[in-house]
Write a protein that holds these residues in place. Sequence first.
Motif, mmCIF file in Angstrom:
data_model
loop_
_atom_site.group_PDB
_atom_site.id
_atom_site.type_symbol
_atom_site.label_atom_id
_atom_site.label_comp_id
_atom_site.label_asym_id
_atom_site.label_seq_id
_atom_site.Cartn_x
_atom_site.Cartn_y
_atom_site.Cartn_z
ATOM 1 N N GLY A 195 0.912 -1.158 -0.062
ATOM 2 C CA GLY A 195 -0.021 -0.184 0.107
ATOM 3 C C GLY A 195 0.897 1.386 0.029
ATOM 4 N N ASN A 196 0.855 2.029 -1.092
ATOM 5 C CA ASN A 196 1.466 3.198 -1.321
ATOM 6 C C ASN A 196 0.473 4.583 -0.777
ATOM 7 O OD1 ASN A 196 2.916 5.453 -1.773
ATOM 8 N ND2 ASN A 196 2.972 5.166 -4.105
ATOM 9 N N TRP A 197 0.896 5.015 0.220
ATOM 10 C CA TRP A 197 -0.159 5.755 0.790
ATOM 11 C C TRP A 197 0.212 7.360 0.272
ATOM 12 C CZ3 TRP A 197 -1.039 5.327 6.834
ATOM 13 C CH2 TRP A 197 -1.604 3.973 7.016
ATOM 14 N N LYS A 198 1.286 7.412 -0.411
ATOM 15 C CA LYS A 198 1.723 8.746 -1.046
ATOM 16 C C LYS A 198 1.594 9.858 0.249
ATOM 17 C CE LYS A 198 0.522 7.076 -5.340
ATOM 18 N NZ LYS A 198 -0.086 7.271 -6.885
ATOM 19 N N MET A 199 1.273 10.990 -0.309
ATOM 20 C CA MET A 199 1.246 12.180 0.667
ATOM 21 C C MET A 199 0.121 12.502 1.308
ATOM 22 S SD MET A 199 3.014 15.686 0.356
ATOM 23 C CE MET A 199 1.574 16.736 -0.315
ATOM 24 N N GLY A 217 1.325 -2.064 -10.610
ATOM 25 C CA GLY A 217 0.637 -0.836 -9.988
ATOM 26 C C GLY A 217 0.001 -0.192 -11.126
ATOM 27 N N GLY A 218 -1.124 0.671 -10.774
ATOM 28 C CA GLY A 218 -1.772 1.587 -11.632
ATOM 29 C C GLY A 218 -3.403 1.227 -11.477
ATOM 30 N N SER A 219 -3.892 2.140 -10.805
ATOM 31 C CA SER A 219 -5.484 1.794 -10.627
ATOM 32 C C SER A 219 -5.920 0.312 -10.427
ATOM 33 C CB SER A 219 -6.249 2.263 -12.029
ATOM 34 O OG SER A 219 -5.925 3.812 -12.020
ATOM 35 N N VAL A 220 -5.169 -0.294 -9.503
ATOM 36 C CA VAL A 220 -5.572 -1.559 -9.188
ATOM 37 C C VAL A 220 -6.789 -1.191 -7.995
ATOM 38 C CG1 VAL A 220 -5.068 -3.722 -7.871
ATOM 39 C CG2 VAL A 220 -3.344 -2.768 -9.446
ATOM 40 N N GLY A 256 12.167 5.150 -7.002
ATOM 41 C CA GLY A 256 12.199 5.650 -8.309
ATOM 42 C C GLY A 256 10.486 5.618 -8.853
ATOM 43 N N HIS A 257 9.729 6.118 -7.867
ATOM 44 C CA HIS A 257 8.161 6.075 -8.247
ATOM 45 C C HIS A 257 8.324 7.201 -9.448
ATOM 46 C CE1 HIS A 257 4.025 7.076 -8.138
ATOM 47 N NE2 HIS A 257 3.764 5.813 -7.492
ATOM 48 N N SER A 258 7.136 6.942 -10.395
ATOM 49 C CA SER A 258 6.937 7.749 -11.599
ATOM 50 C C SER A 258 6.770 9.140 -11.117
ATOM 51 C CB SER A 258 6.024 7.450 -12.440
ATOM 52 O OG SER A 258 4.747 7.416 -11.703
ATOM 53 N N TYR A 286 6.073 -2.698 -12.072
ATOM 54 C CA TYR A 286 5.674 -2.016 -13.378
ATOM 55 C C TYR A 286 4.561 -0.992 -13.252
ATOM 56 C CZ TYR A 286 3.673 -1.321 -17.972
ATOM 57 O OH TYR A 286 3.158 -0.818 -19.013
ATOM 58 N N GLU A 287 4.721 0.104 -13.364
ATOM 59 C CA GLU A 287 3.578 1.025 -13.205
ATOM 60 C C GLU A 287 3.621 1.938 -14.451
ATOM 61 O OE1 GLU A 287 2.466 1.762 -9.118
ATOM 62 O OE2 GLU A 287 3.888 3.035 -9.363
ATOM 63 N N PRO A 288 2.525 1.555 -15.511
ATOM 64 C CA PRO A 288 2.509 2.489 -16.676
ATOM 65 C C PRO A 288 2.017 3.735 -16.122
ATOM 66 C CG PRO A 288 0.800 0.714 -16.644
ATOM 67 C CD PRO A 288 1.649 0.438 -15.481
ATOM 68 N N TRP A 335 0.431 6.188 -17.299
ATOM 69 C CA TRP A 335 -0.794 6.692 -17.714
ATOM 70 C C TRP A 335 -2.059 5.838 -17.117
ATOM 71 C CZ3 TRP A 335 -3.088 2.303 -19.980
ATOM 72 C CH2 TRP A 335 -2.159 1.445 -20.368
ATOM 73 N N ALA A 336 -1.585 4.956 -16.050
ATOM 74 C CA ALA A 336 -2.713 4.266 -15.521
ATOM 75 C C ALA A 336 -2.396 4.502 -13.887
ATOM 76 C CB ALA A 336 -2.490 2.662 -15.496
ATOM 77 N N ILE A 337 -1.653 5.373 -13.404
ATOM 78 C CA ILE A 337 -1.604 5.847 -12.087
ATOM 79 C C ILE A 337 -2.692 6.927 -11.581
ATOM 80 C CG2 ILE A 337 -0.049 6.544 -10.241
ATOM 81 C CD1 ILE A 337 2.280 5.186 -11.727
ATOM 82 N N GLY A 338 -3.344 6.571 -10.843
ATOM 83 C CA GLY A 338 -4.271 7.347 -10.332
ATOM 84 C C GLY A 338 -5.426 8.092 -11.467
ATOM 85 N N THR A 339 -5.499 7.559 -12.488
ATOM 86 C CA THR A 339 -6.224 7.734 -13.572
ATOM 87 C C THR A 339 -7.573 7.172 -13.617
ATOM 88 O OG1 THR A 339 -5.333 6.350 -15.088
ATOM 89 C CG2 THR A 339 -4.178 8.582 -14.921
ATOM 90 N N GLY A 345 0.881 -6.488 -6.343
ATOM 91 C CA GLY A 345 0.414 -5.073 -6.614
ATOM 92 C C GLY A 345 0.950 -4.016 -5.725
ATOM 93 N N LEU A 346 1.292 -2.911 -6.409
ATOM 94 C CA LEU A 346 1.624 -1.584 -5.571
ATOM 95 C C LEU A 346 0.182 -0.923 -5.757
ATOM 96 C CD1 LEU A 346 3.587 0.042 -4.222
ATOM 97 C CD2 LEU A 346 4.566 0.773 -6.394
ATOM 98 N N ILE A 347 -0.225 -0.598 -4.614
ATOM 99 C CA ILE A 347 -1.571 -0.203 -4.492
ATOM 100 C C ILE A 347 -1.600 1.483 -3.960
ATOM 101 C CG2 ILE A 347 -4.063 -0.238 -4.061
ATOM 102 C CD1 ILE A 347 -2.504 -3.176 -5.224
ATOM 103 N N GLY A 348 -2.155 2.299 -4.864
ATOM 104 C CA GLY A 348 -2.103 3.794 -4.334
ATOM 105 C C GLY A 348 -3.555 4.187 -3.671
ATOM 106 N N GLY A 349 -4.127 4.655 -4.412
ATOM 107 C CA GLY A 349 -5.637 5.198 -3.907
ATOM 108 C C GLY A 349 -6.623 4.229 -3.201
ATOM 109 N N ALA A 350 -6.252 3.055 -3.835
ATOM 110 C CA ALA A 350 -7.467 1.872 -3.053
ATOM 111 C C ALA A 350 -6.623 1.380 -1.631
ATOM 112 C CB ALA A 350 -7.597 0.683 -4.131
HETATM 113 P P1 PGA Z 1 -2.759 4.017 -7.649
HETATM 114 O O1 PGA Z 1 -1.382 4.187 -7.540
HETATM 115 O O2 PGA Z 1 -3.277 2.663 -7.301
HETATM 116 O O3 PGA Z 1 -3.716 5.149 -7.036
HETATM 117 O O4 PGA Z 1 -3.085 4.312 -9.504
HETATM 118 C C1 PGA Z 1 -0.417 3.418 -7.794
HETATM 119 C C2 PGA Z 1 0.884 3.885 -7.502
HETATM 120 O O5 PGA Z 1 1.418 5.022 -7.813
HETATM 121 O O6 PGA Z 1 1.855 3.417 -6.819
#
Ligand code: PGA
Length: 274
Positions: A23-27, A231-234, A113-115, A187-189, A191-195, A251-256
């Motif tokens: 789980g990547n809580w980011k900021m 990772g990317g909108s999982v 190295g997160h995008s 692997y986090e495309p 264009w699929a991150i947080g979109t 998975g590397l999970i951001g928002g969820a």
């Molecule tokens: P997301 O983020 O699940 O919100 O798309 C993934 C990430 O940036 O690690």
Amino acid sequence: MGSSGDNHDLGLVEMRRRMLIVGNWKMNGLIETARELTEDLLAGLAGRVGGALRCEVVLCPPATALQVVNQHLGGAAVKLGGQDLSEHEIGPHTGEICGIMLRNVGCWYVIVGHSERRANWGEENPRVARKMAAAFRDGLQPIVCVGETLDERDAGRALDVVREQLEALYPLLPSQTGKRQQLVVAYEPVWAIGTGRNATPGQIQEVHGFIRRNLLERLGDDGRKVRILYGGSVKAGNAADIFALEDVDGGLIGGASLKSSDFLAIIDAVPEKF
Ligand code: PGA
């Protein structure tokens, strides 16, 4: 496509990779919210079977919440990770946090190295590689993010970009077998991150298979042990299909990961593999 079923059968237990959900809580997450989220997750995980037993779970809160999350995790199986680290050792680097400090506060892992850092903080491949080396030096398992932008995908360059990102890492990987196997690639495309925009299972497996082949080519058998996360909108709704793919090890999970019920549902979707 990637490593074939036959390949996976060769070494049996020896080859098994434990699925990993990060789980990547980011900021996000003031102390109180971080405490609540951690408590809710632990309560949800207690007594859970299925996916929860099939994977390792890691939480990466912001640096200011690491300590409180660590206190709440106590002896739980859930592990702690940082979102970034300095390539330097302890010393005069204002605003930076080094691996030893992350270890000191209870981290086992660190995202590198997160995008969002590559795009906004000028982190290019050589620096990402140095940060990976710093993580290994300080006893952390690096989760190195790779992935192409939409322009790069549209130009047919997705695999080339990922190859360049991987190739920058190899010269700085530790030489000991036991250590190299601890590398995690995400692997986090971009264009699929947080979109909310999803890569298709075909697109995901194509890149994951490519990464696995590259790892095997460059690291030999150690490359088989390296876990490759997507990772990317999982979300709960797409996690099972993504995790079922042959070369996806978690998975590397951001928002969820910011809502315990969503994150728990993703953990529940982890299949029995290998
Ligand atoms: P997301 O983020 O699940 O919100 O798309 C993934 C990430 O940036 O690690």
